[in-house]
Design a protein around this motif. Structure first.
Motif, PDB file in Angstrom:
ATOM      1  N   GLN A  41       0.471  -0.803   0.263  1.00 24.95           N
ATOM      2  CA  GLN A  41       0.236  -0.936   0.417  1.00 24.95           C
ATOM      3  C   GLN A  41       0.739   1.108   0.335  1.00 24.95           C
ATOM      4  O   GLN A  41       0.374   2.028  -0.591  1.00 24.95           O
ATOM      5  N   GLU A  44       1.550   1.846  -3.449  1.00 26.29           N
ATOM      6  CA  GLU A  44       0.156   2.862  -4.374  1.00 26.29           C
ATOM      7  C   GLU A  44       0.051   4.700  -3.359  1.00 26.29           C
ATOM      8  O   GLU A  44      -0.058   4.748  -4.861  1.00 26.29           O
ATOM      9  N   LYS A  45       0.705   4.108  -2.555  1.00 25.01           N
ATOM     10  CA  LYS A  45       0.487   5.888  -2.094  1.00 25.01           C
ATOM     11  C   LYS A  45       1.269   6.389  -2.658  1.00 25.01           C
ATOM     12  O   LYS A  45       1.111   7.299  -2.862  1.00 25.01           O
ATOM     13  N   PHE A  47       2.553   6.106  -5.509  1.00 27.61           N
ATOM     14  CA  PHE A  47       2.779   6.543  -7.051  1.00 27.61           C
ATOM     15  C   PHE A  47       1.329   8.107  -6.715  1.00 27.61           C
ATOM     16  O   PHE A  47       1.543   8.949  -7.692  1.00 27.61           O
ATOM     17  N   GLU A  48       0.611   7.662  -5.577  1.00 24.93           N
ATOM     18  CA  GLU A  48      -0.490   8.622  -6.023  1.00 24.93           C
ATOM     19  C   GLU A  48      -0.220  10.252  -5.687  1.00 24.93           C
ATOM     20  O   GLU A  48      -0.407  10.998  -6.466  1.00 24.93           O
ATOM     21  N   VAL A  49       0.564  10.427  -4.857  1.00 22.34           N
ATOM     22  CA  VAL A  49       1.772  11.586  -4.480  1.00 22.34           C
ATOM     23  C   VAL A  49       2.704  12.334  -4.989  1.00 22.34           C
ATOM     24  O   VAL A  49       2.999  12.785  -5.539  1.00 22.34           O
ATOM     25  N   LYS A 117       0.637   3.336 -13.642  1.00 22.17           N
ATOM     26  CA  LYS A 117       0.337   2.411 -12.587  1.00 22.17           C
ATOM     27  C   LYS A 117       1.163   1.903 -11.132  1.00 22.17           C
ATOM     28  O   LYS A 117       2.068   2.512 -11.871  1.00 22.17           O
ATOM     29  N   PRO A 118       0.588   1.782 -10.067  1.00 18.09           N
ATOM     30  CA  PRO A 118       1.810   1.526  -9.300  1.00 18.09           C
ATOM     31  C   PRO A 118       2.897  -0.030  -9.794  1.00 18.09           C
ATOM     32  O   PRO A 118       1.993  -0.832 -10.099  1.00 18.09           O
TER      33      PRO A 118
END
Ligand code: COS
Length: 379
Positions: A41, A44-45, A47-49, A117-118
């Motif tokens: 996770q 993923e996070k 990647f998001e930020v 994507k991550p």
């Protein structure tokens, strides 16, 4: 003209990474270390930020951040957990050879998916019997028509097996030395490619380290980076850059060691006074601060050399060796400041020491760094 101030953009990146570390890394670091599990996770996070795969150039859809940016961010992430930082850092290690040896078309083909994507990259050079002597690799690559066929085993590979792409270094002729090496990009799902997780590591247990097995793994010739015989040099040029993020992470560990020591020492009393009133403790704190400031300057200098296109092999080696040793000492002294409490998992300092040991070993042992520095002096 020398200017030590960060740009507004760099300060924002630093703030972003610091906040990310505080929110997403520090609260879970001890647990994932205990479980020996990679916290997906966080990938993923990140990647998001916008903290994942930072070096992917703009023409491949990435941010194209420089080495100094990476160093600033790396120090913050490692402050929270060197193991989790290694997951992100090792992905950059898998990306850089594609920047060093790949064509623009290859950079788009292999790296653009990592911006959509991550996903992670990995770098596979070491083998069960060859670490420091990288040119002695035994993993073979044989051309069959328009495909390379890879056989062999790679060892100690961060993100190994779960990375979307792995840059694999192989020999086209066993015993042929560096001139017979090739760098090949292998996708995760290539038939014949498997991995085994290495368990019971001393530290950095939230990062995945694997043995990679290649059994007649076929990749198109178009997955070859650079020319025939370029593999070793692509690996060396990559490591000349990626040792700087290791140095930056070490500075982050040392800063954490200092902060934890300050916090504990201000609260702990001995002989009726806070232990901060004793020079025995003050000198340890001062030593840590001296090392952090010195190490960060060297790291920034090496990063600046990379970003300005100047020679940087020796400075990167100095930064990597100096900072990892400085941080090892800082973590060790942090345990000493904490006394018996430092030796148990209740406080984060014992993990700092377990984690930082690897910084003296991976991306070239500190003995290899000294060899590189000495060779540059004697050349
Ligand atoms: N950049 C560009 N080219 C380089 C280079 C570099 N940093 N280092 C070496 N080369 C070139 C040399 O110029 C030489 O080329 P020519 O034959 O065309 O002259 C060739 O590569 C061989 O160099 P050298 O003889 O120095 O290689 P060695 O086998 O003696 O190895 C060391 C040199 C020990 C420095 C190398 O094997 C090394 O860095 N080992 C550590 C590997 C490592 O870091 N592993 C960690 C894996 S990631 S966790």
């Amino acid at each position: 003209m020398i200017d030590f101030s960060l740009t507004d953009e760099q300060r924002q990146l630093q703030q972003l990474a610091r906040e990310f570390t505080r929110r997403e890394i520090i609260p879970i670091a001890a647990e994932y270390d205990r479980r020996e599990e990679l916290p997906w996770q966080v990938v993923e996070k990140a990647f998001e930020v916008g903290l994942l795969n930072l070096s992917i150039p703009e023409h491949a859809g990435g941010l194209g951040l420089g080495m100094l940016d990476e160093a600033i961010i790396g120090e913050e992430l490692a402050y929270g957990c060197m193991g989790i930082y290694t997951v992100l850092m090792a992905s950059e290690l898998g990306i850089v050879p594609i920047l060093v040896g790949g064509s623009e078309e290859q950079q788009r083909r292999f790296l653009t998916p990592l911006t959509e994507k991550p996903g992670l990259a990995a770098f596979a050079l070491s083998e069960p019997d060859n670490g420091s002597d990288a040119a002695a690799m035994k993993t073979t690559a044989v051309l069959d028509g328009d495909e390379w066929v890879i056989n062999g085993t790679k060892m100690w590979i961060s993100n190994g097996g779960i990375a979307e792409i792995t840059v694999v270094f192989a020999t086209t002729e066993r015993g042929g030395g560096h001139g017979a090496t090739v760098a090949l990009v292998v996708p995760k799902d290539a038939p014949g490619f498997s991995y085994n997780k290495i368990k019971h590591k001393m530290g950095q247990r939230a990062s995945l380290t694997s043995e990679l097995v290649f059994e007649n793994v076929r990749v198109p010739r178009g997955n070859q980076l650079g020319g025939l015989g370029d593999g070793f040099k692509i690996a060396m040029k990559t490591l000349d850059k990626t040792r700087i993020p290791v140095a930056a992470g070490s500075v982050g560990i040392a800063r954490r060691a200092l902060d934890e020591s300050l916090k504990y020492a201000k609260e702990r009393e001995a002989f009726g006074k806070p232990i901060t009133s004793y020079q025995a403790i003050q000198f340890k704190l001062a030593e840590m601060s001296m090392g952090i400031e010195t190490g960060r300057l060297m790291t920034y200098k090496a990063a600046w050399l990379v970003d300005s296109g100047r020679p940087h092999a020796s400075e990167a080696a100095i930064a990597k060796a100096y900072c990892s040793e400085m941080a090892f000492d800082a973590a060790n002294e942090a345990i000493q400041v904490h006394g018996g409490y430092g030796y148990v998992g209740e406080y984060p300092v014992e993990k700092l020491l377990r984690d930082v040991k690897l910084n003296q070993i991976y991306e070239g042992t500190n003995e290899i760094q000294r060899l590189i520095i000495a060779r540059n002096l004697l050349r």
